[in-house]
Design a protein around this motif. Sequence first.
Motif, PDB file in Angstrom:
ATOM      1  N   GLU A   1       0.953  -1.208   0.018  1.00 16.04           N
ATOM      2  CA  GLU A   1       0.017   0.046   0.064  1.00 16.04           C
ATOM      3  C   GLU A   1       0.573   1.126  -0.047  1.00 16.04           C
ATOM      4  O   GLU A   1       0.526   2.236  -0.680  1.00 16.04           O
ATOM      5  CB  GLU A   1      -0.853  -0.101   1.263  1.00 16.04           C
ATOM      6  CG  GLU A   1      -1.727  -1.412   1.339  1.00 16.04           C
ATOM      7  CD  GLU A   1      -2.863  -1.374   0.286  1.00 16.04           C
ATOM      8  OE1 GLU A   1      -3.247  -0.078  -0.189  1.00 16.04           O
ATOM      9  OE2 GLU A   1      -3.186  -2.379  -0.070  1.00 16.04           O
ATOM     10  N   CYS A   2       2.021   1.024   0.541  1.00 17.22           N
ATOM     11  CA  CYS A   2       2.738   2.452   0.770  1.00 17.22           C
ATOM     12  C   CYS A   2       4.475   1.868   0.464  1.00 17.22           C
ATOM     13  O   CYS A   2       4.800   1.316   1.214  1.00 17.22           O
ATOM     14  CB  CYS A   2       2.872   2.966   2.181  1.00 17.22           C
ATOM     15  SG  CYS A   2       1.320   3.486   2.832  1.00 17.22           S
ATOM     16  N   GLY A   3       4.974   2.536  -0.481  1.00 21.24           N
ATOM     17  CA  GLY A   3       6.052   1.965  -1.054  1.00 21.24           C
ATOM     18  C   GLY A   3       7.489   2.611  -0.185  1.00 21.24           C
ATOM     19  O   GLY A   3       8.476   2.194  -0.223  1.00 21.24           O
ATOM     20  N   SER A   4       6.931   3.560   0.331  1.00 22.01           N
ATOM     21  CA  SER A   4       8.454   4.097   1.445  1.00 22.01           C
ATOM     22  C   SER A   4       7.862   4.587   2.824  1.00 22.01           C
ATOM     23  O   SER A   4       6.494   4.824   3.097  1.00 22.01           O
ATOM     24  CB  SER A   4       8.668   5.413   0.613  1.00 22.01           C
ATOM     25  OG  SER A   4       7.905   6.367   0.587  1.00 22.01           O
ATOM     26  N   VAL A   5       8.546   4.891   3.526  1.00 18.78           N
ATOM     27  CA  VAL A   5       8.402   5.350   4.936  1.00 18.78           C
ATOM     28  C   VAL A   5       7.767   6.734   4.814  1.00 18.78           C
ATOM     29  O   VAL A   5       6.828   6.961   5.804  1.00 18.78           O
ATOM     30  CB  VAL A   5       9.749   5.578   5.831  1.00 18.78           C
ATOM     31  CG1 VAL A   5       9.574   6.093   7.131  1.00 18.78           C
ATOM     32  CG2 VAL A   5      10.390   3.938   5.782  1.00 18.78           C
ATOM     33  N   ASP A   6       8.316   7.453   4.085  1.00 18.23           N
ATOM     34  CA  ASP A   6       7.556   8.924   3.739  1.00 18.23           C
ATOM     35  C   ASP A   6       6.028   8.571   3.215  1.00 18.23           C
ATOM     36  O   ASP A   6       5.017   9.446   3.741  1.00 18.23           O
ATOM     37  CB  ASP A   6       8.403   9.574   2.595  1.00 18.23           C
ATOM     38  CG  ASP A   6       9.508  10.185   3.070  1.00 18.23           C
ATOM     39  OD1 ASP A   6       9.813  10.376   4.018  1.00 18.23           O
ATOM     40  OD2 ASP A   6      10.415  10.525   1.954  1.00 18.23           O
ATOM     41  N   ASP A   7       5.669   7.960   2.630  1.00 12.82           N
ATOM     42  CA  ASP A   7       4.200   7.426   2.295  1.00 12.82           C
ATOM     43  C   ASP A   7       3.609   6.973   3.459  1.00 12.82           C
ATOM     44  O   ASP A   7       2.482   7.507   3.471  1.00 12.82           O
ATOM     45  CB  ASP A   7       3.996   6.342   1.413  1.00 12.82           C
ATOM     46  CG  ASP A   7       4.683   6.617  -0.207  1.00 12.82           C
ATOM     47  OD1 ASP A   7       4.743   7.912  -0.411  1.00 12.82           O
ATOM     48  OD2 ASP A   7       4.884   5.696  -1.072  1.00 12.82           O
TER      49      ASP A   7
END
Length: 563
Positions: free
Chosen positions: A106-112
Amino acid sequence: MAAAANPAAWSSERLGEPKRPVGLTVFANATIITADAGFSVAEAMAIDGDRILAVGTLEEVRAAVPDTATILDAGGRTILPGFIEPHMHFFPIAMLSRMENVGALECGSVDDVIARMGLLASQAAPGNWVMGRQFDPSLQDGPDVLTRDMLDPVTGDVPVFIFNASLHIAYCNTAALTIAGLDASTPDPDGAAFGRNADGSLNGVMQGGAAFSQVMVHNLAAMALDDVPTACKHVCDRANEVGITTFCDQATGGFQGPNELAAFKAFSESGHMTARLRYSLFDALESHWDSGDVNVSFGTGNAFARATGWKIVSDGSNQGRTGLQREPYLGREDRGLAYVAADDLKEKVTRRAKQGWQVVVHANGDQAIDNALDAFEAAFEAGAPRHMRHRIEHCSILHDEQIARIKEMNLSPSFLIGHVHYWGQAFRDEIFGPEKASLLGRAKSVQQAGIPWTMHSDEPVSEMGPLRCIENAVTRRMWKAPDHRLNGDECVTVEEAILSLTRVAAWQCHSDHEVGSLEPGKLADFVILEKDPRKVPEDEIGSIRVLETWSAGRKVFSAGVNE
């Protein structure tokens, strides 16, 4: 939760009419993989009510049943024993499904993830928490932790709590720590740790349940279930959709307390249970189990819900770097966490094994596996019975000498095969390095040693899906490097993988007398697949459609084909 024991809560008025077994029925024109001792393949099978009557050629089966039998043409499709999921977490599946999924899909990165938490915080009603799940920095781009300093700027005074996908680590913001009354003076609990900044202040990372439960206790609403029967039915439906007819809850009581047993009993007696449950009591609640208020021992229950094991969690998660290792993690000085000290583990395993339990020890890191093996050895030396099919769960990093000890003590491992698929590249490149990562999930080596083994999803850690697990074990391809295998020497055959989730899993769960193979006299639990897993390309096994799932002679799932 206590109200869940009320029979009215499990009524047909609430949950709909329960499925009914079919009468005398012959399934013909099928490829029936029986998973019996000879892995024989038949073309017809007769069932009546909840039992299998005959399996063989159509001529043999028709000769064994009355002429009044209904004949169903299976259209050449493949029938297997209902799949068995040896390790999942029943109530967490129901509870965590209500939390925001911020995992790698669902979220590709920690920032997402941070952005998603900020958005939810901006929409949260006063007094409400924002809850997340499935976060895993080993799979998501960015830092390998999620701290309160990263969350605070976007979440402000709204308390935020996020579970790592492993359920061994959690993260929160300053607002949540403040509500919990935790600060730099808060000591680390036994077998767990609070992440800290250089000055000793808490950074919002919590390793181990004994740490993050100190925050979660202030948001019990997130863990509560208003409608337990519907939640239980949801979990069974999830299992049936992927062909599972038996699953094993490996930490009973861990999320809803001892009342989970009352819910299991009521569900199993209601007629609405469509997947059999075998469960292991969570050792962390031993004071409740030993109090005398709960009357449960090995074998307590019925054909649908039965106590079989005693679950001890000895270390954490390798991908979260809390699994207990012999040597430090790649590029670090720490070796993970021992949730239970080695001497205490010996005492626990010995006591529960001598009480007649199947002891189930979670051990991820190689040092944790050493400790588990030492504990079983001490138990046997103290006179504990050896025939209870004691298990090592995940058994992730496995050396040759450990395999030899497992064989010598008649122990049985169950591998979280998703470690290889989802986390393989992270283990190889970031967590262990190639040499140690090659020791992950050594199913073929265990098979060659003559040791019974299974594999599991550990849902909600990875999703239930037996066909996906079979593909993962056969190919050992990595999600983030699909053209590469993680130690291809450990690939198993399709037949070996099927057996690990049918006949062997039934044995491991003390249910081989009733399920796990399609043989006369056993319960009519089976699955109908669109294609034969042995006949498709290995990287397409996980995509085979489950057309129907049958439990106790009842069709409990249908994909709607030809209906």
